[in-house]
Design a protein around this motif. Structure first.
Motif, short mmCIF file in Angstrom:
data_model
loop_
_atom_site.label_atom_id
_atom_site.label_comp_id
_atom_site.label_asym_id
_atom_site.label_seq_id
_atom_site.Cartn_x
_atom_site.Cartn_y
_atom_site.Cartn_z
N GLU A 1 -20.76 2.98 -3.46
CA GLU A 1 -20.85 4.05 -2.47
C GLU A 1 -22.27 4.54 -2.24
OE1 GLU A 1 -17.84 6.75 -4.16
OE2 GLU A 1 -16.54 6.15 -2.50
N ARG B 1 3.06 -1.04 9.02
CA ARG B 1 3.41 -1.28 7.62
C ARG B 1 4.54 -2.29 7.48
NH1 ARG B 1 0.63 2.94 5.04
NH2 ARG B 1 0.01 4.47 6.57
N TRP C 1 -14.33 6.69 7.39
CA TRP C 1 -14.19 5.55 6.48
C TRP C 1 -14.75 4.27 7.06
CZ3 TRP C 1 -13.62 6.86 1.70
CH2 TRP C 1 -12.96 8.08 1.40
N SER D 1 -9.21 -6.52 -5.51
CA SER D 1 -9.80 -5.32 -6.11
C SER D 1 -8.84 -4.67 -7.11
CB SER D 1 -10.21 -4.32 -5.03
OG SER D 1 -9.09 -3.66 -4.52
N ARG D 2 -7.54 -5.03 -7.04
CA ARG D 2 -6.60 -4.48 -8.01
C ARG D 2 -6.68 -5.23 -9.33
NH1 ARG D 2 -1.44 -4.18 -3.97
NH2 ARG D 2 -1.39 -1.93 -3.68
N THR E 1 -17.13 12.04 -0.91
CA THR E 1 -16.09 11.05 -1.11
C THR E 1 -15.07 11.65 -2.08
OG1 THR E 1 -15.62 8.73 -1.64
CG2 THR E 1 -17.16 9.88 -3.06
N TYR E 2 -14.00 10.93 -2.34
CA TYR E 2 -13.06 11.42 -3.36
C TYR E 2 -12.32 10.27 -4.01
CZ TYR E 2 -9.40 10.92 0.20
OH TYR E 2 -8.56 10.43 1.15
N TRP E 3 -11.96 10.47 -5.25
CA TRP E 3 -11.22 9.47 -6.02
C TRP E 3 -10.14 10.18 -6.81
CZ3 TRP E 3 -12.06 4.24 -5.82
CH2 TRP E 3 -13.23 3.81 -5.19
N ALA F 1 0.93 4.70 0.53
CA ALA F 1 0.19 5.86 1.01
C ALA F 1 0.93 7.14 0.61
CB ALA F 1 0.03 5.78 2.52
N THR G 1 -4.25 1.68 7.86
CA THR G 1 -3.25 1.50 6.81
C THR G 1 -3.81 0.67 5.65
OG1 THR G 1 -2.35 -0.42 7.96
CG2 THR G 1 -1.30 1.69 8.39
N GLU H 1 -5.85 -0.21 2.25
CA GLU H 1 -6.03 0.45 0.97
C GLU H 1 -7.53 0.49 0.70
OE1 GLU H 1 -4.25 -0.36 -3.44
OE2 GLU H 1 -3.29 -1.19 -1.69
N ARG H 2 -7.97 1.52 -0.01
CA ARG H 2 -9.38 1.56 -0.38
C ARG H 2 -9.62 0.37 -1.29
NH1 ARG H 2 -11.45 7.47 -2.14
NH2 ARG H 2 -13.51 6.68 -2.55
N GLY H 3 -10.62 -0.40 -1.00
CA GLY H 3 -10.88 -1.56 -1.84
C GLY H 3 -10.41 -2.84 -1.19
N GLU H 4 -9.62 -2.70 -0.13
CA GLU H 4 -9.22 -3.89 0.59
C GLU H 4 -10.46 -4.46 1.27
OE1 GLU H 4 -5.64 -3.29 2.73
OE2 GLU H 4 -5.87 -5.10 3.95
N SER H 5 -10.69 -5.76 1.11
CA SER H 5 -11.92 -6.35 1.64
C SER H 5 -11.88 -6.40 3.16
CB SER H 5 -12.06 -7.77 1.09
OG SER H 5 -11.00 -8.56 1.57
N THR I 1 0.85 -1.18 0.00
CA THR I 1 0.00 0.00 0.00
C THR I 1 0.89 1.23 0.00
OG1 THR I 1 -1.64 -1.19 1.26
CG2 THR I 1 -1.83 1.19 1.24
N TRP J 1 -18.69 5.95 5.22
CA TRP J 1 -18.46 5.59 3.83
C TRP J 1 -19.21 4.31 3.49
CZ3 TRP J 1 -14.47 2.03 1.54
CH2 TRP J 1 -14.34 2.22 0.16
N GLN K 1 -17.45 -1.55 -3.71
CA GLN K 1 -17.40 -0.20 -3.17
C GLN K 1 -18.54 0.64 -3.74
OE1 GLN K 1 -13.11 1.15 -3.06
NE2 GLN K 1 -12.94 -0.78 -4.15
N ALA L 1 -5.28 -6.28 -0.89
CA ALA L 1 -6.16 -5.56 -1.80
C ALA L 1 -6.09 -6.12 -3.22
CB ALA L 1 -5.81 -4.08 -1.80
#
Lengths: 519, 331
Positions: free
Chosen positions: A441, B103, A405, A147-148, A417-419, A70, B59, B61-65, A68, A409, A439, A144
């Motif tokens: 929303e 992390r 979140w 979803s990736r 929200t934001y993307w 960030a 920590t 990620e958006r989309g992490e289940s 991840t 959310w 997701q 993740a």
């Protein structure tokens, strides 16, 4: 300039895409336009070290290309060192990188990716399909990962021969290569977690040194993707956009990447600073829950979409550094339906729709927001003021990021929200609007939308698919729970000598191989 | 009362009996500080626990289940009781293991660069504020009630009352943006330290100026107290030069109070460092701490507190020693 942009957007099909693009890049959107006079005629030259400031937190540093990220600083360093299979493009959503080409099977489920000729790791060994398969499986197996690489099982990633990687999708997916644009960084097969720090990449730059989120990268003369112009790129981590802007104004760095509108305002008075705008960078829509609650009636949602003053939102929330939105997400996509008429403010219509729907205007409704990114909470406040004129009373509730979140959310009836990660219509449709998307929303369940999406993804013919995607966007425009009032520009500041910085939205900004210095 | 001796300077166990009470006192003092540090760390664990959300979610990620987040929660050990996590973390300390961040990095690795930088800035700021305060306080007390005294008094009060960010922004405008004399921010080189020395000046001044204000008042007050003492009056009557009286007759007596003031400054400097480091992009531990709290990253927060707490404890111990030594000499 705001007026010009609006008129161009209204103009519809006639000037269409070209008009919008021109409007967005007039002023200082184009790096060549923004350069001092006469500079546009210069030929790109080789050499020089570019010092780039990028935002990040010292506590969130990561070296893992599949982890991840960030920090923008980490993502930038990783993107310069490692290559993804594909990258975002200007005229097409997906352009080749480490994968030189790709071809689907007739049922659009099996995709064959051919690797670029001459692709080598920094240690000289050639890139094989095995390396790519191993890397994609590693990516798929991250938390993740699903979803990736949606719809692709780990066992669906295989090597056909040394140069060919095969991806098998659970369902027909005409836009599968789109999935390979973002974090499909390729490492050498078998790279262990503790060897990541020194793992060779295939990218345009090689690692010279790395320390605490800061790095120096030098040109990879052997890069398969063409000639790299800069001798070196130095990435410096900044915790705050203000400090980054100060560093640029003091000449300590050449580029302040994604520094934001506030810094741009500060820099406006400095003649030797370029303000570079990347349109369609960040969506920050207001989400209205469609499944149940006060906004379940589509007439109520349309009323709010008609009550918002989009120009004022862009002007005040984004300091003018943005463009008006038309409630369809994926505004950077060449396939965006620009012929759907731009929604404008119409309070009478809004009031009528609310009355028709029997909306309870005596109540006060909570709009939940957070201060994760600049302008988000401000957008909520201004929106509340605007819709009050249509008789809707809204109370803005700012929540701590974690609480927001976790608890609001995907759940609340009304929230922001934001993307900032992607820009295509299909991306948003599949991730946030299909009935079963993870997701979703606005809890949007619309069979006609799902049908249009599946049909589009199962259609190989480009023209036919474009028609289906247009149908999809019409449904999104009329019924979805998204009120997309505008798109924020990505804003970089650069010193006078910097040329040809990437202009693409989102993660398009990290490709620096064509950037050069006129000094 | 026996003469207390500095800890560590005492004789080995079984040495002359005269030393033992002092050594015992020092040991008790050290033990108390250690106990305080443990209590502080326990409080840190509890405080992070009380914040909404946890490290796995923060920590993610958006989309992490949800299942993915739960798996990481288990991997980070967040599903275990707080007391057990605290115990595990504490038992790793003797081996120098500060745990693993949310992390997945060693806390010691994350702090290896930033902590020495903060320590460098902190020690320099402390040295600057001490010398500055001694000079100004001494100058002020030379003519009590005089113009210099009144000006210094007023300026010191204002300097201490100003928040760090106001001082920082003023310095930034004045010494960097308008004059171009100094770099606006600190950039880090290959060794993790600032690229050049002049990058230290602005953060150093921003941190030291409020503390100079604070300590000047303490120094001046302590010196003024000394001025009334008989041996000082006697030296004045002897006609000794004023500076000599100040340095040789008044200052030693004022040292205990001054040392306490400086030790207090150490704590305030660490607090101010968070703000100053952000404004000047100084690669210190303040930024790490702020981010770690946002991430609910308990081992990292505790690691920063541990490092900073140890440094402050050592300084306080040093201040204690100065007090005991100077008081001892005077008795």
């Amino acid at each position: 300039m705001g007026v010009t942009r609006r008129q161009l957007l209204w103009a519809g099909t006639g000037i269409g895409a070209a008009g919008v693009l021109a409007a967005c890049s007039s002023g200082s959107g184009d790096s060549k336009d923004a350069a001092p006079s006469g500079a546009a005629a210069q030929q790109p030259r080789v050499g020089g070290t570019l010092k780039v400031g990028a935002l990040g937190k010292a506590s969130a540093i990561t070296r893992d290309p599949h982890g991840t990220q960030a920090n923008e600083s980490d993502y930038l360093i990783i993107s310069l060192l490692y290559d993804t299979l594909a990258v975002p493009g200007a005229t097409s959503n997906t352009v080749s990188r480490l994968a030189a080409s790709w071809k689907p099977s007739d049922d659009l489920k099996t995709w064959r990716f051919t690797l670029a000729d001459g692709a080598k790791f920094h240690d000289g060994t050639p890139v094989t399909a095995d390396d790519v398969v191993w890397s994609l499986q590693r990516l798929r197996n991250t938390p993740a990962g699903k979803s990736r690489l949606p719809g692709i099982q780990p066992e669906g990633i295989t090597a056909e021969d040394a140069k060919t990687v095969v991806l098998v999708s659970d369902y027909p997916n005409a836009d599968l290569p789109l999935l390979t644009r973002l974090t499909t960084f390729v490492l050498k097969k078998g790279t262990t977690d503790d060897a990541l720090a020194g793992a060779p990449g295939t990218g345009p730059f090689k690692l010279d040194w790395y320390r605490d989120g800061n790095a120096r990268l030098v040109r990879n003369d052997d890069w398969y993707g063409g000639k790299v112009l800069l001798d070196a790129v130095e990435v410096r981590l900044f915790e705050s956009p203000q400090a980054m802007a100060n560093a640029l104004l003091a000449g300590q760095i050449d580029v302040a990447s994604n520094v934001g509108a506030v810094a741009a305002r500060t820099a406006e008075t400095h003649k030797d600073v370029q303000i570079l705008r990347r349109p369609n960078d960040m969506a920050m829509p207001i989400v209205m829950r469609t499944a149940d609650g006060p906004f379940a009636d589509p007439r109520v949602r349309e009323a709010l979409k008609s009550a918002v003053d989009r120009d004022a939102m862009v002007k005040q929330v984004l300091s003018g550094y943005g463009t008006v939105g038309n409630d369809i997400l994926g505004t950077g996509d060449p396939a965006l339906a620009k012929d759907i008429p731009q929604r404008t403010r119409d309070l009478a219509k809004a009031k009528q729709l609310l009355a028709d729907a029997g909306f309870d205007t005596s109540k006060t409704y909570d709009l939940l927001t957070t201060e994760d990114i600049a302008g988000l909470a401000e957008s909520a406040t201004l929106f509340a003021t605007q819709v009050r004129e249509a008789g809707v009373k809204i109370n803005v509730v700012k929540q701590d990021s974690k609480v927001f979140w976790d608890e609001s959310w995907l759940k609340a009836p009304l929230y922001t929200t934001y993307w900032g990660t992607n820009d295509s219509v299909v991306f948003f449709a599949s991730k946030t609007m299909l009935s079963d998307s993870g997701q979703n929303e606005a809890a949007f369940k619309e069979p006609t939308f799902d049908e249009a999406y599946r049909a589009a993804m199962g259609t190989a013919d480009a023209a036919e698919r474009a028609k289906l995607l247009h149908r999809l966007q019409e449904i999104e425009f009329t019924k979805s729970g998204y009120l997309l009032w505008g798109m924020a520009d990505g804003i970089d500041l650069a010193g006078a000598a910097v040329r040809d910085l990437p202009k693409l939205p989102g993660y398009g900004r990290v490709q620096l191989e064509k950037t050069w210095l006129a000094r | 009362m026996t003469t207390p001796r500095p800890a560590g300077a005492g004789a080995p166990p079984g040495g002359p009996a005269r030393i033992l009470p002092g050594a015992g006192r020092a040991a008790r003092l050290a033990a108390r500080r250690l106990g305080l540090l443990v209590a502080l760390l326990a409080a840190v664990f509890a405080a992070v626990e009380l914040l909404p959300g946890d490290a796995a979610g923060a920590t993610a990620e958006r989309g992490e289940s949800a299942a993915g987040v739960a798996a990481r929660r288990a991997a980070l050990g967040l599903d275990r009781p707080l007391a057990q996590r605290f115990w595990d973390w504490m038992t790793g300390l003797p081996a120098g293991d500060l745990g693993t961040t949310a992390r997945g990095q060693h806390v010691t690795d994350v702090l290896a660069g930033p902590f020495p930088n903060t320590l460098l800035l902190g020690v320099l700021a402390l040295a600057l504020s001490t010398t500055g305060a001694l000079a100004l306080g001494g100058w002020a007390v030379l003519r009590p009630g005089g113009r210099v005294d009144r000006v210094i008094e007023a300026v010191a009060t204002v300097a201490f009352a100003l928040p760090e960010f106001v001082v920082s922004v003023a310095l930034l405008l004045l010494l960097s943006q308008w004059t171009g004399w100094l770099p606006a921010v600190t950039l880090t080189g290959a060794d993790g330290a600032p690229e050049s020395w002049d990058m230290l000046v602005l953060p150093l001044l921003a941190l030291a100026i409020p503390q100079i204000g604070w300590n000047t008042r303490i120094v001046r007050g302590a010196l003024a107290d000394q001025a009334g003492l008989p041996h000082v009056q006697a030296s004045v009557l002897d006609g000794l030069p004023r500076r000599r009286i100040l340095v040789h007759h008044m200052l030693p007596g004022a040292m205990p109070a001054v040392a306490t003031g400086i030790a207090t400054s150490a704590g305030m400097l660490l607090g101010g460092a968070v703000v100053v480091e952000t404004l000047f992009n100084y690669p210190g531990v303040g930024a790490v701490l702020a981010g770690a709290i946002a991430d609910r990253d308990t081992p990292l927060v505790a690691g920063v507190v541990m490092a900073a707490g140890t440094a402050v404890s050592l300084l306080l111990l040093l201040a204690d020693l100065i007090r005991t030594i100077t008081l001892g000499e005077r008795r």
